[in-house]
Design a protein around this motif. Sequence first.
Motif, PDB file in Angstrom:
ATOM      1  N   ASN A  30       0.812  -1.210   0.000  1.00 25.28           N
ATOM      2  CA  ASN A  30       0.000   0.000   0.000  1.00 25.28           C
ATOM      3  C   ASN A  30       0.848   1.264   0.000  1.00 25.28           C
ATOM      4  OD1 ASN A  30      -2.801   0.774  -0.123  1.00 25.28           O
ATOM      5  ND2 ASN A  30      -3.191  -0.972   1.219  1.00 25.28           N
ATOM      6  N   LEU A  39      -4.598   5.408   5.051  1.00 27.75           N
ATOM      7  CA  LEU A  39      -3.908   4.127   5.242  1.00 27.75           C
ATOM      8  C   LEU A  39      -3.370   3.888   6.651  1.00 27.75           C
ATOM      9  CD1 LEU A  39      -2.311   3.867   1.729  1.00 27.75           C
ATOM     10  CD2 LEU A  39      -4.145   2.465   2.677  1.00 27.75           C
ATOM     11  N   TYR A  42      -6.381   2.370   8.057  1.00 32.31           N
ATOM     12  CA  TYR A  42      -6.520   1.088   7.368  1.00 32.31           C
ATOM     13  C   TYR A  42      -5.672   0.006   8.049  1.00 32.31           C
ATOM     14  CZ  TYR A  42      -5.725  -2.356   3.601  1.00 32.31           C
ATOM     15  OH  TYR A  42      -5.599  -3.517   2.872  1.00 32.31           O
ATOM     16  N   TRP A  46      -6.877  -3.364   9.987  1.00 35.86           N
ATOM     17  CA  TRP A  46      -6.315  -4.666   9.581  1.00 35.86           C
ATOM     18  C   TRP A  46      -5.757  -5.406  10.793  1.00 35.86           C
ATOM     19  CZ3 TRP A  46      -5.434  -6.835   4.572  1.00 35.86           C
ATOM     20  CH2 TRP A  46      -4.583  -7.952   4.559  1.00 35.86           C
ATOM     21  N   SER A 120      -8.086  -4.226  -1.782  1.00 38.66           N
ATOM     22  CA  SER A 120      -8.998  -3.693  -0.776  1.00 38.66           C
ATOM     23  C   SER A 120      -9.658  -2.392  -1.208  1.00 38.66           C
ATOM     24  CB  SER A 120      -8.245  -3.478   0.537  1.00 38.66           C
ATOM     25  OG  SER A 120      -7.063  -2.728   0.306  1.00 38.66           O
ATOM     26  N   GLU A 121      -8.898  -1.475  -1.791  1.00 34.85           N
ATOM     27  CA  GLU A 121      -9.355  -0.098  -1.928  1.00 34.85           C
ATOM     28  C   GLU A 121      -9.451   0.467  -3.344  1.00 34.85           C
ATOM     29  OE1 GLU A 121     -10.374   3.889  -1.307  1.00 34.85           O
ATOM     30  OE2 GLU A 121     -10.631   2.121  -0.069  1.00 34.85           O
ATOM     31  N   GLY A 303     -11.069   3.948   6.224  1.00 33.01           N
ATOM     32  CA  GLY A 303      -9.927   3.067   6.036  1.00 33.01           C
ATOM     33  C   GLY A 303      -9.892   1.955   7.065  1.00 33.01           C
ATOM     34  N   SER A 304     -10.296   2.267   8.300  1.00 35.62           N
ATOM     35  CA  SER A 304     -10.323   1.258   9.362  1.00 35.62           C
ATOM     36  C   SER A 304     -11.262   0.121   8.999  1.00 35.62           C
ATOM     37  CB  SER A 304     -10.785   1.891  10.679  1.00 35.62           C
ATOM     38  OG  SER A 304     -10.158   3.124  10.928  1.00 35.62           O
ATOM     39  N   GLY A 307      -9.694  -1.955   6.006  1.00 36.27           N
ATOM     40  CA  GLY A 307      -8.629  -2.851   6.450  1.00 36.27           C
ATOM     41  C   GLY A 307      -9.170  -4.036   7.228  1.00 36.27           C
TER      42      GLY A 307
END
Length: 397
Positions: A30, A39, A42, A46, A120-121, A303-304, A307
């Motif tokens: 990333n 991020l 993120y 994750w 993911s994004e 983002g959280s 992830g």
Amino acid sequence: MKRTLLAITLSALAASAAIAQSTIKIGEINSYKAQPAFLEPYKKGWELAQDEINKAGGVNGKKLETVFRDDNANPGDAVRVAEELVSREKVAVLSGTFLSNIGLAVGDFAKQRKVLFVASEPLSDKVTWGNGNAYTYRLRASTYMQTTMLVPEAAKLNKKRWGIVYPNYEYGQSAANSFKKLLIAAQPAGGVEFVEQAAPLGKIDAGAVTQALLDAKVDAIFNVTFGTDLQKFVREGNTRGLFKDRPVVSLLSGEPEYLDTLKDETPNGWLVTGYPWQDINTPEHKAFREAYLAKYKDHPRLGSVVGYATMKSIAAMLKKSNSTDVAKMQAAMKNLTVESPFGKITWRAQDNQSTMGAYVGRLAQKDGKGVMVNWRYVDGKDVQPTDEEVKRLRSGQ
């Protein structure tokens, strides 16, 4: 002495092999340095998911381990890192990417090397459709999907001359094209015109863009900028009166990553996609929000969620496949259903796109901060192309 050293060496090798056999490695690529607003949360989401999985015994008795790598916001670097993760680190799965051009580059690498990649994004429609392949999967709602959520309200405005502001790379181009195509289809009677302002990613000349839209006398605006570009555009637009009595429809602008920086400059009334984290009180979201707050002493961003949901999806796939064999993991991904903070999502067999949706609402200010109001959740399954359209889009792959 030699025998003793040999015994120690063999013992160390055996221990190393045992650790490797008890761990499944995931390679995460990333733009951590280039896009920290999204991020950093993120990575926290994750790691929260990974901690929960490992504390519960891992996946089929094996712990999950993530090898994080930065791609320097460069497709070439991303492919180099992907090769290193596969060849040297021996990861079972690749994941991540934020920028769409990087997602496409890693997706092509996955196709060539026949390795599973869970994007993911990156939001470009090409990730799962135009350039889609059997090894690449995508979590978030694409530009087409999110634009489809917004266009019905945009069409009701019945505005003829639309200004479109977007970062001039794959994501922005994809979003602009989707908006034009969908709005023309939704508003055929009066017809529409478009005035486009494409800016280099992260280097928008917001004053010039704002003045160009004023000079063009646009009736409404479709905005696709994010991050520092969004902040600059909003500031100039507020200063020069661009948004006064002029409707704005905007992708991503309701995400707390960006509202946190806009603060009291947040424009009122914009129609946006985003994440009203404070007000979502479904059982699955409350559990996620409370766990995140407890671990990090901070509120989650979008983002959280991304992830967290990506990690949970990979774990569910590994549990279902009970193997790191690529063919078995591909089979496990077909119509895989996963619990996420936004409720259940399904990874569609026909295009490897998840049904994760997005929240649509209006921007407002509360206590000097930007928030989303009058919001609703739009399920991703309701804004995806038909199976026939998917087949046409993926026919060249």
